[in-house]
Design a protein around this motif. Structure first.
Motif, PDB file in Angstrom:
ATOM      1  N   SER A 183      16.101  13.879   6.802  1.00  0.00           N
ATOM      2  CA  SER A 183      15.252  15.069   6.654  1.00  0.00           C
ATOM      3  C   SER A 183      15.792  16.256   7.435  1.00  0.00           C
ATOM      4  CB  SER A 183      13.824  14.753   7.100  1.00  0.00           C
ATOM      5  OG  SER A 183      13.164  13.933   6.156  1.00  0.00           O
ATOM      6  N   GLY A 184      16.252  16.019   8.672  1.00  0.00           N
ATOM      7  CA  GLY A 184      16.744  17.112   9.496  1.00  0.00           C
ATOM      8  C   GLY A 184      17.901  17.848   8.848  1.00  0.00           C
ATOM      9  N   LEU A 185      18.823  17.105   8.233  1.00  0.00           N
ATOM     10  CA  LEU A 185      19.970  17.726   7.582  1.00  0.00           C
ATOM     11  C   LEU A 185      19.571  18.407   6.280  1.00  0.00           C
ATOM     12  CD1 LEU A 185      22.394  14.820   8.381  1.00  0.00           C
ATOM     13  CD2 LEU A 185      22.759  17.187   9.108  1.00  0.00           C
ATOM     14  N   LEU A 186      18.664  17.798   5.521  1.00  0.00           N
ATOM     15  CA  LEU A 186      18.241  18.397   4.257  1.00  0.00           C
ATOM     16  C   LEU A 186      17.518  19.721   4.478  1.00  0.00           C
ATOM     17  CD1 LEU A 186      16.906  15.340   2.203  1.00  0.00           C
ATOM     18  CD2 LEU A 186      19.161  16.416   2.086  1.00  0.00           C
ATOM     19  N   LEU A 187      16.697  19.806   5.526  1.00  0.00           N
ATOM     20  CA  LEU A 187      15.914  21.018   5.758  1.00  0.00           C
ATOM     21  C   LEU A 187      16.790  22.252   5.932  1.00  0.00           C
ATOM     22  CD1 LEU A 187      13.162  19.591   8.132  1.00  0.00           C
ATOM     23  CD2 LEU A 187      12.766  20.566   5.866  1.00  0.00           C
ATOM     24  N   ALA A 188      17.937  22.070   6.572  1.00  0.00           N
ATOM     25  CA  ALA A 188      18.836  23.213   6.800  1.00  0.00           C
ATOM     26  C   ALA A 188      19.941  23.308   5.762  1.00  0.00           C
ATOM     27  CB  ALA A 188      19.457  23.116   8.198  1.00  0.00           C
ATOM     28  N   GLY A 189      20.082  22.289   4.922  1.00  0.00           N
ATOM     29  CA  GLY A 189      21.253  22.186   4.058  1.00  0.00           C
ATOM     30  C   GLY A 189      21.470  23.333   3.107  1.00  0.00           C
ATOM     31  N   CYS A 190      20.382  23.944   2.596  1.00  0.00           N
ATOM     32  CA  CYS A 190      20.585  25.028   1.629  1.00  0.00           C
ATOM     33  C   CYS A 190      21.117  26.290   2.284  1.00  0.00           C
ATOM     34  CB  CYS A 190      19.295  25.315   0.867  1.00  0.00           C
ATOM     35  SG  CYS A 190      18.041  26.162   1.829  1.00  0.00           S
ATOM     36  N   ARG A 191      21.050  26.360   3.604  1.00  0.00           N
ATOM     37  CA  ARG A 191      21.591  27.510   4.330  1.00  0.00           C
ATOM     38  C   ARG A 191      23.076  27.321   4.671  1.00  0.00           C
ATOM     39  NH1 ARG A 191      18.337  30.892   7.198  1.00  0.00           N
ATOM     40  NH2 ARG A 191      20.366  31.840   7.627  1.00  0.00           N
ATOM     41  N   PHE A 192      23.618  26.151   4.375  1.00  0.00           N
ATOM     42  CA  PHE A 192      25.049  25.928   4.573  1.00  0.00           C
ATOM     43  C   PHE A 192      25.810  26.594   3.415  1.00  0.00           C
ATOM     44  CE2 PHE A 192      24.110  21.595   6.811  1.00  0.00           C
ATOM     45  CZ  PHE A 192      23.508  22.273   7.852  1.00  0.00           C
ATOM     46  N   GLU A 193      27.015  27.020   3.672  1.00  0.00           N
ATOM     47  CA  GLU A 193      27.769  27.807   2.696  1.00  0.00           C
ATOM     48  C   GLU A 193      27.946  27.071   1.365  1.00  0.00           C
ATOM     49  OE1 GLU A 193      31.360  28.666   4.729  1.00  0.00           O
ATOM     50  OE2 GLU A 193      30.459  30.153   6.081  1.00  0.00           O
ATOM     51  N   ARG A 194      28.203  25.784   1.436  1.00  0.00           N
ATOM     52  CA  ARG A 194      28.410  24.983   0.219  1.00  0.00           C
ATOM     53  C   ARG A 194      27.227  24.070  -0.067  1.00  0.00           C
ATOM     54  NH1 ARG A 194      33.885  22.386   2.126  1.00  0.00           N
ATOM     55  NH2 ARG A 194      33.377  20.896   0.461  1.00  0.00           N
ATOM     56  N   GLY A 195      26.105  24.341   0.566  1.00  0.00           N
ATOM     57  CA  GLY A 195      24.984  23.425   0.414  1.00  0.00           C
ATOM     58  C   GLY A 195      25.301  22.109   1.093  1.00  0.00           C
ATOM     59  N   LEU A 196      24.641  21.048   0.653  1.00  0.00           N
ATOM     60  CA  LEU A 196      24.838  19.752   1.305  1.00  0.00           C
ATOM     61  C   LEU A 196      24.637  18.631   0.298  1.00  0.00           C
ATOM     62  CD1 LEU A 196      25.191  18.241   4.085  1.00  0.00           C
ATOM     63  CD2 LEU A 196      22.684  18.109   4.131  1.00  0.00           C
ATOM     64  N   THR A 197      25.590  17.712   0.290  1.00  0.00           N
ATOM     65  CA  THR A 197      25.430  16.445  -0.424  1.00  0.00           C
ATOM     66  C   THR A 197      25.434  15.342   0.623  1.00  0.00           C
ATOM     67  OG1 THR A 197      26.537  17.272  -2.404  1.00  0.00           O
ATOM     68  CG2 THR A 197      26.366  14.878  -2.147  1.00  0.00           C
ATOM     69  N   GLU A 236      21.307  22.448  -3.063  1.00  0.00           N
ATOM     70  CA  GLU A 236      22.146  23.579  -3.458  1.00  0.00           C
ATOM     71  C   GLU A 236      21.995  24.720  -2.445  1.00  0.00           C
ATOM     72  OE1 GLU A 236      24.316  23.567  -5.806  1.00  0.00           O
ATOM     73  OE2 GLU A 236      23.731  21.631  -6.655  1.00  0.00           O
ATOM     74  N   PRO A 237      23.072  25.471  -2.215  1.00  0.00           N
ATOM     75  CA  PRO A 237      22.950  26.629  -1.319  1.00  0.00           C
ATOM     76  C   PRO A 237      22.048  27.684  -1.943  1.00  0.00           C
ATOM     77  CG  PRO A 237      25.089  26.627  -2.427  1.00  0.00           C
ATOM     78  CD  PRO A 237      24.428  25.330  -2.781  1.00  0.00           C
ATOM     79  N   GLY A 238      21.294  28.356  -1.105  1.00  0.00           N
ATOM     80  CA  GLY A 238      20.397  29.384  -1.612  1.00  0.00           C
ATOM     81  C   GLY A 238      19.339  29.749  -0.596  1.00  0.00           C
ATOM     82  N   ALA A 239      18.415  30.591  -1.021  1.00  0.00           N
ATOM     83  CA  ALA A 239      17.377  31.103  -0.125  1.00  0.00           C
ATOM     84  C   ALA A 239      16.180  30.162  -0.076  1.00  0.00           C
ATOM     85  CB  ALA A 239      16.931  32.486  -0.594  1.00  0.00           C
ATOM     86  N   ILE A 240      15.430  30.268   1.027  1.00  0.00           N
ATOM     87  CA  ILE A 240      14.153  29.591   1.190  1.00  0.00           C
ATOM     88  C   ILE A 240      13.071  30.666   1.152  1.00  0.00           C
ATOM     89  CG2 ILE A 240      12.713  28.240   2.763  1.00  0.00           C
ATOM     90  CD1 ILE A 240      15.297  27.065   3.928  1.00  0.00           C
ATOM     91  N   ALA A 241      12.076  30.485   0.317  1.00  0.00           N
ATOM     92  CA  ALA A 241      11.019  31.489   0.178  1.00  0.00           C
ATOM     93  C   ALA A 241      10.024  31.383   1.321  1.00  0.00           C
ATOM     94  CB  ALA A 241      10.298  31.313  -1.157  1.00  0.00           C
ATOM     95  N   GLY A 242       9.685  32.522   1.923  1.00  0.00           N
ATOM     96  CA  GLY A 242       8.587  32.540   2.879  1.00  0.00           C
ATOM     97  C   GLY A 242       7.276  32.291   2.143  1.00  0.00           C
ATOM     98  N   ARG A 243       6.411  31.435   2.697  1.00  0.00           N
ATOM     99  CA  ARG A 243       5.220  31.035   1.949  1.00  0.00           C
ATOM    100  C   ARG A 243       3.983  31.072   2.833  1.00  0.00           C
ATOM    101  NH1 ARG A 243       5.480  25.513   0.289  1.00  0.00           N
ATOM    102  NH2 ARG A 243       3.987  26.031  -1.349  1.00  0.00           N
TER     103      ARG A 243
END
Length: 433
Positions: A183-197, A236-243
């Motif tokens: 979970s810890g890695l997934l939460l930040a993964g979309c902010r990584f340049e290439r995303g995370l697998t 996938e890399p990308g933005a996280i929406a403020g909610r």
């Protein structure tokens, strides 16, 4: 972990005397927000592209530590009445992060810190320094992040040398010890340049509902997550929406109150119970029915009724290990033996929960034996005594449950419940009133 089986007489003076029920219950218990959800929402809000609001967020030691950790990285987390308003910012270092004894802080924040523009040092309580961290730290290193060990490799304290960005890509993690590593890695993964697998390589994966919770929250915030292959996640890399979100009640923290209805009879109701949930505590109604309760969900009010008798069961709690201490205490008061399976990972929680439960149930005259992946509990007549908690909130609530039917039970350091349930004593005594 070494467990002292000697009488705990030295702890009596500062121990809480757990009240014994005087009759069947008829109580409604308002349970505060989920710690697991609150801390995930906080991390996502800190990494979002616009401000967010958390309604009904839990205020406890673990969540306050998370909020403070994010503030240390430059994020604004402001109180607005009962809400938290989170205003994301460029993550900065240097910073010092106090993890306390919070697994979510020590495992969720390092991947966030890797995105900061300077060094971020992590440390925590003495008990936190024996909780495993290697899977997260090794994964960060494999993704190109520098992590400096300050004592024993793979444990607190350590420093994440944030460089302002993480390249991301593919990484393997053995999460057999805790789903928090995933979970810890997934939460930040979309902010990584290439995303995370991320690929889990271990023999077992505990608390899968907590990973499903993480995935669901990411998707709700607009993040693309592919979990179609078992034990593999692609963010996938990308933005996280403020909610603007509302936090569900903590269903696992409801467990001791609901179990009380089985122990002494009567009815306990918990409002705010969701019709569907990713919380592992959502499995409670089915488990309690196996142990002799009747349950119903009327709107959002879960009602549990018991007759003062508990049936022993054979349960695989692999998906809901966090409720195992409560179920173990309930099993010690049952009319037949219980076997709890699939919870070997509890040896790496706030304390070695299997050893601690075995020792404390035995200390009160019961019989609880460790197995390779759980416990076998054979009911015996219990007597009074002081239950040690090992700075573990769930050991404290388990002791309170044992005390309902056993006069003279005291719980050492009941204040440790503030980790996730700030007014446990008041709630418990209110239920009995």
């Amino acid at each position: 972990m070494t467990i002292d089986l000697a009488p705990a007489a030295d702890l009596v003076d500062d121990a809480w005397e757990a009240p014994t029920a005087r009759g069947p219950l008829d109580a409604t218990v308002e349970v505060p927000g989920s710690k697991s959800l609150t801390n995930r929402y906080l991390v996502l809000a800190a990494l979002a592209d616009s401000p967010g609001r958390l309604r009904g967020a839990l205020r406890s030691r673990d969540t306050l530590l998370m909020a403070q950790a994010l503030r240390g990285l430059g994020v604004r987390v402001d109180d607005d009445g009962q809400d938290w308003v989170v205003d994301p910012a460029r993550l900065r270092g240097p910073a010092e992060i106090d993890c306390g004894l919070a697994g979510t802080v020590m495992r969720f924040v390092p991947p966030v810190a890797a995105l900061a523009d300077g060094p971020v040092r992590f440390d925590g309580d003495e008990g936190a320094r024996v909780r495993p961290m290697a899977p997260v730290l090794d994964a960060l290193r494999a993704l190109g992040v520098r992590v400096d060990d300050h004592a024993t490799p793979g444990f607190l304290p350590f420093t994440v040398e944030g460089a302002g960005s993480v390249r991301g890509g593919e990484v393997e993690v053995d999460a057999s010890g805790s789903s928090q590593f995933v979970s810890g890695l997934l939460l930040a993964g979309c902010r990584f340049e290439r995303g995370l697998t991320l690929r889990h390589t271990g023999p077992t994966l505990p608390s899968l509902p907590h990973i499903e919770m993480t995935v669901a929250l990411l998707r709700a915030a607009g993040v693309a997550v592919d979990d179609s292959t078992p034990a593999v996640w692609r963010v996938e890399p990308g933005a996280i929406a403020g909610r603007d979100v509302r936090v569900e009640p903590d269903l696992s923290n409801a467990a001791p109150f609901l179990c009380a209805a089985l122990v002494v009879g009567g009815t306990v109701r918990v409002p705010g119970w969701p019709a569907s949930t990713t919380q592992p505590g959502g499995l409670l109604p089915g488990i309690l029915e196996q142990m002799g309760a009747t349950t119903s969900l009327d709107g959002d009010v879960l009602t549990v009724h018991g007759a003062g008798a508990v049936r022993g069961v054979d349960l695989d709690l692999h998906a809901a290990g966090e409720i195992a201490p409560t179920i173990a205490a309930l099993a010690a008061l049952a009319d037949s033996p219980t076997r709890l399976r699939g919870i070997a990972h509890l040896r790496g929680h706030e304390t070695d929960r299997l050893a601690a439960l075995s020792a404390e149930i035995t200390r009160l005259g019961g019989q609880a034996e460790e197995t390779a992946d759980g416990l076998v509990i054979t009911p015996r007549p219990l007597h009074g005594g002081t239950v040690r908690t090992y700075a573990d909130h769930r050991m404290a609530t388990a002791g309170a449950l044992l005390g309902l039917a056993t006069p003279g039970v005291r719980v050492q350091d009941v204040a440790t419940t503030a980790k996730t349930l700030p007014d446990f004593v008041g709630m418990w005594e209110g239920m009995l009133a």
